[in-house]
Design a protein around this motif. Structure first.
Motif, PDB file in Angstrom:
ATOM      1  N   SER A  34     130.450  28.528 -23.816  1.00 12.49           N
ATOM      2  CA  SER A  34     131.442  28.843 -22.788  1.00 12.49           C
ATOM      3  C   SER A  34     131.150  30.215 -22.209  1.00 12.49           C
ATOM      4  CB  SER A  34     132.838  28.819 -23.398  1.00 12.49           C
ATOM      5  OG  SER A  34     133.769  29.237 -22.450  1.00 12.49           O
ATOM      6  N   SER A  35     131.096  30.280 -20.896  1.00  7.29           N
ATOM      7  CA  SER A  35     130.853  31.568 -20.253  1.00  7.29           C
ATOM      8  C   SER A  35     132.055  32.487 -20.424  1.00  7.29           C
ATOM      9  CB  SER A  35     130.544  31.372 -18.775  1.00  7.29           C
ATOM     10  OG  SER A  35     131.652  30.790 -18.140  1.00  7.29           O
ATOM     11  N   SER A  36     133.244  31.908 -20.596  1.00  6.50           N
ATOM     12  CA  SER A  36     134.424  32.741 -20.776  1.00  6.50           C
ATOM     13  C   SER A  36     134.416  33.426 -22.139  1.00  6.50           C
ATOM     14  CB  SER A  36     135.701  31.914 -20.605  1.00  6.50           C
ATOM     15  OG  SER A  36     135.766  30.913 -21.598  1.00  6.50           O
ATOM     16  N   ARG A  43     139.682  35.487 -16.426  1.00  6.52           N
ATOM     17  CA  ARG A  43     139.466  34.763 -15.190  1.00  6.52           C
ATOM     18  C   ARG A  43     140.572  35.109 -14.210  1.00  6.52           C
ATOM     19  NH1 ARG A  43     138.673  28.309 -15.153  1.00  6.52           N
ATOM     20  NH2 ARG A  43     138.909  28.168 -12.937  1.00  6.52           N
ATOM     21  N   VAL A  44     140.188  35.397 -12.996  1.00  3.05           N
ATOM     22  CA  VAL A  44     141.153  35.801 -11.985  1.00  3.05           C
ATOM     23  C   VAL A  44     141.478  34.601 -11.106  1.00  3.05           C
ATOM     24  CG1 VAL A  44     141.563  37.336 -10.037  1.00  3.05           C
ATOM     25  CG2 VAL A  44     140.221  38.128 -11.978  1.00  3.05           C
ATOM     26  N   VAL A  45     142.756  34.317 -10.982  1.00  3.40           N
ATOM     27  CA  VAL A  45     143.201  33.236 -10.125  1.00  3.40           C
ATOM     28  C   VAL A  45     143.613  33.845  -8.796  1.00  3.40           C
ATOM     29  CG1 VAL A  45     144.867  31.376  -9.833  1.00  3.40           C
ATOM     30  CG2 VAL A  45     143.983  31.914 -12.101  1.00  3.40           C
ATOM     31  N   VAL A  46     142.975  33.383  -7.727  1.00  2.65           N
ATOM     32  CA  VAL A  46     143.234  33.912  -6.393  1.00  2.65           C
ATOM     33  C   VAL A  46     143.870  32.807  -5.562  1.00  2.65           C
ATOM     34  CG1 VAL A  46     142.164  34.954  -4.364  1.00  2.65           C
ATOM     35  CG2 VAL A  46     141.209  35.393  -6.620  1.00  2.65           C
ATOM     36  N   SER A  47     144.894  33.178  -4.815  1.00  2.00           N
ATOM     37  CA  SER A  47     145.562  32.184  -3.985  1.00  2.00           C
ATOM     38  C   SER A  47     144.627  31.732  -2.863  1.00  2.00           C
ATOM     39  CB  SER A  47     146.844  32.768  -3.388  1.00  2.00           C
ATOM     40  OG  SER A  47     146.527  33.764  -2.447  1.00  2.00           O
TER      41      SER A  47
END
Length: 165
Positions: A34-36, A43-47
């Motif tokens: 897993s890269s995470s 991980r950034v969640v962007v609208s």
């Protein structure tokens, strides 16, 4: 024998041959890693709105830089990509209007085309001159729906990228 047949040379020790044979038999499953887990950042969640605006800003900046070096072929390509990105952001445009970065880019292109008209066409390459003529026509056709926004921007320019985008 040789390495071709898998036999170890005399220069290699037994430990190295055991390790190398284990490495050879061990399959590489990159998709299982897993890269995470490897990266320490979250991980950034962007609208969707922010994602579309960042793409529009990216193309606007690219066009601005290409205008500085007078590369009309690149400007034409990025202008097409910018318009394609604006059509992808159709829902956002319907809700909050046309982004200021897009209007700013249209105004910059108009000004640059006026300056380029004064320049000697002989100094441009044939590809660049052709792209310049195409850009004149495309911009004239493209700007008609945005005339009111362009006039507002010309009266009161907004230079920061955050306001009204």
């Amino acid at each position: 024998m040789s390495r071709f047949w898998g036999a170890a040379d005399d220069s290699e020790s037994d430990e190295e041959s055991v390790v190398s044979s284990e490495e050879k038999n061990k399959p590489e499953f990159d998709y299982l890693r897993s890269s995470s887990s490897e990266s320490s950042g979250k991980r950034v969640v962007v609208s969707e709105r922010e994602k579309r605006l960042s793409e529009l800003r990216k193309y606007s900046t690219e066009i601005k830089n290409l205008l500085k070096i007078n590369d009309w072929n690149g400007v034409q390509t990025n202008f097409e990509l910018l318009n394609k990105e604006l059509t992808k952001a159709k829902k956002m445009v319907e809700k909050s209007g046309v982004p200021v970065c897009y209007i700013r880019t249209l105004v910059r292109l108009e000004e640059a085309l006026k300056k380029a008209a004064d320049l000697d066409r002989k100094s441009l390459s044939s590809v660049n001159a052709k792209a310049l003529n195409i850009m004149k026509q495309k911009l004239k056709k493209n700007n008609t729906p945005y005339e009111a926004d362009i006039q507002k921007y010309k009266e009161k320019p907004i230079e920061s990228g955050d306001e009204g985008d």
